[in-house]
Motif scaffolding. Structure first.
Motif, PDB file in Angstrom:
ATOM      1  N   CYS B  77      -9.993  -0.040 -11.020  1.00 30.45           N
ATOM      2  CA  CYS B  77     -10.552   1.328 -11.586  1.00 30.45           C
ATOM      3  C   CYS B  77     -10.289   1.277 -13.025  1.00 30.45           C
ATOM      4  O   CYS B  77      -9.866   2.251 -13.680  1.00 30.45           O
ATOM      5  CB  CYS B  77      -9.926   2.601 -11.142  1.00 30.45           C
ATOM      6  SG  CYS B  77     -10.363   2.487  -9.300  1.00 30.45           S
ATOM      7  N   LEU B 111       0.073  -0.408 -10.105  1.00 30.89           N
ATOM      8  CA  LEU B 111      -0.819   1.080 -10.006  1.00 30.89           C
ATOM      9  C   LEU B 111      -2.184   0.810 -10.684  1.00 30.89           C
ATOM     10  O   LEU B 111      -2.638  -0.220 -11.424  1.00 30.89           O
ATOM     11  CB  LEU B 111      -0.095   1.705 -11.123  1.00 30.89           C
ATOM     12  CG  LEU B 111       1.014   2.481 -11.057  1.00 30.89           C
ATOM     13  CD1 LEU B 111       1.365   3.733 -12.093  1.00 30.89           C
ATOM     14  CD2 LEU B 111       0.485   3.533  -9.708  1.00 30.89           C
ATOM     15  N   ILE B 112      -3.059   1.527  -9.743  1.00 28.56           N
ATOM     16  CA  ILE B 112      -4.303   1.777 -10.162  1.00 28.56           C
ATOM     17  C   ILE B 112      -4.763   2.529 -11.166  1.00 28.56           C
ATOM     18  O   ILE B 112      -3.982   3.430 -11.727  1.00 28.56           O
ATOM     19  CB  ILE B 112      -5.103   2.385  -8.936  1.00 28.56           C
ATOM     20  CG1 ILE B 112      -4.944   1.628  -7.694  1.00 28.56           C
ATOM     21  CG2 ILE B 112      -6.419   2.745  -9.203  1.00 28.56           C
ATOM     22  CD1 ILE B 112      -5.439   2.114  -6.449  1.00 28.56           C
ATOM     23  N   GLY B 113      -5.645   2.162 -12.008  1.00 28.13           N
ATOM     24  CA  GLY B 113      -6.316   2.979 -13.284  1.00 28.13           C
ATOM     25  C   GLY B 113      -5.687   2.648 -14.715  1.00 28.13           C
ATOM     26  O   GLY B 113      -6.016   3.685 -15.420  1.00 28.13           O
ATOM     27  N   ALA B 177       2.360   2.111  -0.442  1.00 30.93           N
ATOM     28  CA  ALA B 177       2.200   2.740  -1.656  1.00 30.93           C
ATOM     29  C   ALA B 177       0.814   1.799  -2.407  1.00 30.93           C
ATOM     30  O   ALA B 177       1.026   1.619  -3.560  1.00 30.93           O
ATOM     31  CB  ALA B 177       3.464   2.181  -2.497  1.00 30.93           C
ATOM     32  N   LEU B 178      -0.234   1.538  -1.680  1.00 32.99           N
ATOM     33  CA  LEU B 178      -1.145   0.710  -2.103  1.00 32.99           C
ATOM     34  C   LEU B 178      -0.589  -0.432  -3.002  1.00 32.99           C
ATOM     35  O   LEU B 178      -1.290  -0.784  -4.111  1.00 32.99           O
ATOM     36  CB  LEU B 178      -2.236   1.649  -3.129  1.00 32.99           C
ATOM     37  CG  LEU B 178      -3.020   2.514  -2.185  1.00 32.99           C
ATOM     38  CD1 LEU B 178      -4.069   3.224  -3.350  1.00 32.99           C
ATOM     39  CD2 LEU B 178      -3.910   1.865  -1.126  1.00 32.99           C
ATOM     40  N   THR B 219      -7.570  -1.706  -2.888  1.00 36.28           N
ATOM     41  CA  THR B 219      -8.235  -1.978  -3.870  1.00 36.28           C
ATOM     42  C   THR B 219      -8.324  -3.506  -4.352  1.00 36.28           C
ATOM     43  O   THR B 219      -9.121  -4.103  -5.028  1.00 36.28           O
ATOM     44  CB  THR B 219      -8.475  -1.204  -5.217  1.00 36.28           C
ATOM     45  OG1 THR B 219      -7.066  -1.239  -5.792  1.00 36.28           O
ATOM     46  CG2 THR B 219      -8.780   0.118  -5.005  1.00 36.28           C
ATOM     47  N   TYR B 382       6.373   7.534  -6.465  1.00 36.56           N
ATOM     48  CA  TYR B 382       5.919   6.075  -6.697  1.00 36.56           C
ATOM     49  C   TYR B 382       5.380   5.982  -8.181  1.00 36.56           C
ATOM     50  O   TYR B 382       5.956   5.052  -9.005  1.00 36.56           O
ATOM     51  CB  TYR B 382       4.606   5.599  -6.052  1.00 36.56           C
ATOM     52  CG  TYR B 382       4.041   4.217  -6.341  1.00 36.56           C
ATOM     53  CD1 TYR B 382       2.945   3.988  -6.632  1.00 36.56           C
ATOM     54  CD2 TYR B 382       5.011   3.252  -6.062  1.00 36.56           C
ATOM     55  CE1 TYR B 382       2.403   2.648  -6.763  1.00 36.56           C
ATOM     56  CE2 TYR B 382       4.570   1.769  -6.206  1.00 36.56           C
ATOM     57  CZ  TYR B 382       3.313   1.670  -6.602  1.00 36.56           C
ATOM     58  OH  TYR B 382       2.792   0.238  -6.942  1.00 36.56           O
ATOM     59  N   SER B 383       4.622   6.979  -8.711  1.00 36.86           N
ATOM     60  CA  SER B 383       3.908   6.803 -10.132  1.00 36.86           C
ATOM     61  C   SER B 383       4.678   7.806 -10.948  1.00 36.86           C
ATOM     62  O   SER B 383       4.462   7.680 -12.297  1.00 36.86           O
ATOM     63  CB  SER B 383       2.541   6.618 -10.055  1.00 36.86           C
ATOM     64  OG  SER B 383       2.044   8.140  -9.977  1.00 36.86           O
TER      65      SER B 383
END
Lengths: 384, 384
Positions: B77, B111-113, B177-178, B219, B382-383
């Motif tokens: 993303c 992490l995403i993004g 946690a993805l 993802t 997590y984030s």
């Protein structure tokens, strides 16, 4: 007021001794007419509890004289003997009301896999019948609680003065502890069972069906709508649907707020969908993401976990056109980072996650809760 | 030994400075041939990270010279700029190896993004290239860890002396946690990319695809299989599939045991199914029941929560013929209570739930973990 808000209904909630501990555990709701038109919706779980199998048959006839409900045991996965227990309960209610068992609906809630104490149940029916009254709705709502911390009741007045009342317990698609969602709705409006059926299906599809706290589906979920016709009002069906939907929405909200272990009430609002089905599918997928539910519990506006859940669906969308807002801040725009996530205030109990699929004009909102250590604790210790 | 167990491979794992805290965060695995045949399987999530979009294209060519992997950021993303970052990384690897970027696969996790720190990443590629060695497999496996508490490595020797090695991190369908499942498998056997593709799809479908700790799908999930052919052995493909499946099964087991916050490893063994698809669907439904996962955490053999989850599937079965055993005790027989549940010993870490659908000869096992307060805590923080 609950189920006795409309004219033509009496109710009672008593201690039958099914639960240990002396709490109320048996409710009786009686429709004194003149109409007995009724409709019901039931769990789609293929393991259906004995009272569900029984009540489906009763509702096929479109008429209900009374509903008997017990907490303290689900009478699910109890085989032919469990079904006999349900049948005997309906016969007992028919006997005390001098009526036909074929018009007596039965609901049960509690642990799966154990027989109910039939003597306590049948004795309780007699006690409840003796206590039936026009103001018994609150006691009835109390008697169907399992892990519910409060009774859930609601009522609304419709045009020309008819009433819709209701009580509920536990959860449907929420299914906290598989504690089952049971709901009895009553009205003194005059409608046919076919009209009630249409209205009930539509009303529940946009309320109870859009609650999803843990993705689990009970064996016992039942929502019944009983009409006495005692007000003499024949309402406009569309207007009646609005009133029933409002009562269902109110009860849904009460279930959500009381869901086991939850500290946040999360509305997942999907807009810009190509169809309402797409919007519901996306909302449900996000509502079932344990990772997102943990993040919201930690007040972390983790939009990556939102889009990851969106990405598992078949809904129409282009990943590069999806936008996500949390409490009004568009922190994901065009499938990538948007506004500053530090602007998101997640301290309030109510959280709104808006997902814009940029694919059409349809929308839907699914409600869920956060995932907490309290949920784990409560559900680790339920039956042991 | 990990990915460098087979002949023809060098690897390195170094500190590139992508993660804060000075842990290893970049791995490079190089295939020195003579063959470069390769195959890959990727996440089915429709939000695919930039490295997945890139590597899918590379694998379409059926040849891989090297794989570069980073932890500390998923590059998911991140839009067109994120894709450029992946492309630049592949170009940098191609430059230091004097090769073509079209044969360089890229994997990222974290992490995403958020964009990756490109300078750190490209600098790290140079450092890693300088440290490539035949015994770099352990350092590479260490460098791809995120919330993994241990490195996951495995290898097996096949008939006539060829080797299959592998490293993995995080989880695929587990998606703690993805944190993404990444896996690189290597072999010095000599097979075509078509043969590798068939074997990899079959091996992952019965191993990684049957892990499901929280139902979330990353993802970034990627599993690659690279063949150098350096042993000169052309194995029987069926025998090779067994060896690859054994390595994947071993790595899956390591992922399961290390899943975030888990205290139990639960095997859901579905037998008597009308088809393997039915068996997997039932296993997956049970694996995703938060209520059951809480019950097992509380050492409560709650078979009602098992059958409730079975009842939500479309699998062929008759509710009155379903049997459930927990750790070998058949506590549900014919859809109702069976043997004494007090006989079930749930104290061991390993738990086996056997579901007999009595509908046919097929079976499958899905693996999951319990749901714990520790999972909630780890994923709430997590984030943030």
């Amino acid at each position: 007021m609950s189920v006795t808000a409309p004219l033509g209904f009496r109710a009672a909630g008593i201690v039958a001794g099914i639960k240990s501990g002396g709490a109320r555990d048996l409710a009786l709701v009686v429709n004194d007419g003149p109409s007995r038109a009724a409709a019901g919706v039931f769990t789609r779980n293929r393991f259906k509890a004995a009272p569900v199998l029984w009540s489906v048959q009763v509702l096929n006839g479109g008429r209900v004289r009374a509903v008997v409900l017990n907490s303290g045991g689900a009478n699910a996965c109890t085989g032919p003997l469990g079904f006999q227990d349900t049948h005997a309960t309906a016969e007992k209610v028919a006997e005390v009301l001098d009526d036909s068992a074929a018009e007596i609906a039965v609901c049960s809630t509690g642990l799966i896999g154990e027989r109910l104490p039939l003597d306590a149940l049948l004795g309780g029916v007699g006690t409840a019948a003796a206590q039936l009254s026009r103001d018994g709705g609150l006691a009835a709502a109390d008697a169907i609680r399992t892990t519910d911390t409060v009774s859930k009741i609601s009522f609304r007045r419709g045009e020309n003065g008819y009433m819709v009342g209701g009580m509920a317990k536990g959860a449907g698609m929420l299914a906290p502890a598989l504690a089952t969602m049971l709901c009895v709705l009553t009205t003194d409006a005059d409608l046919t069972s076919e009209e009630l059926d249409t209205v009930l299906r539509r009303a529940t599809s946009v309320t109870f069906d859009r609650l999803d706290t843990d993705g689990c589906m009970s064996t016992n979920d039942t929502v019944l709508l009983l009409a006495s016709g005692a007000s003499g009002v024949r309402p406009d069906v569309a207007e009646f649907e609005k009133v029933v939907t409002a009562v269902c929405g109110d009860l849904s909200r009460q279930l959500l707020v009381d869901a086991e272990g939850a500290s946040k009430a999360i509305a997942i609002e999907v807009v810009g969908a190509a169809s309402e089905e797409d919007a519901v599918a996306v909302g449900r997928s996000v509502a079932r993401s344990n990772l997102l539910k943990c993040a919201i519990h930690g007040e972390d506006p983790n939009w990556g976990r939102v889009v990851s859940a969106v990405g598992t669906t078949d809904a129409v969308f282009d990943a590069e056109r999806v936008n996500v807002a949390v409490n009004g801040i568009w922190i994901c725009r065009g499938g990538a980072a948007g506004d500053d996530r530090a602007k998101v205030d997640l301290r309030p109990r109510d959280v709104t996650i808006t997902i814009d699929l940029s694919a059409g004009p349809h929308s839907a909102t699914v409600h869920t809760t956060d995932l907490t250590a309290a949920y784990v604790h409560e559900n680790s210790a339920y039956s042991s």
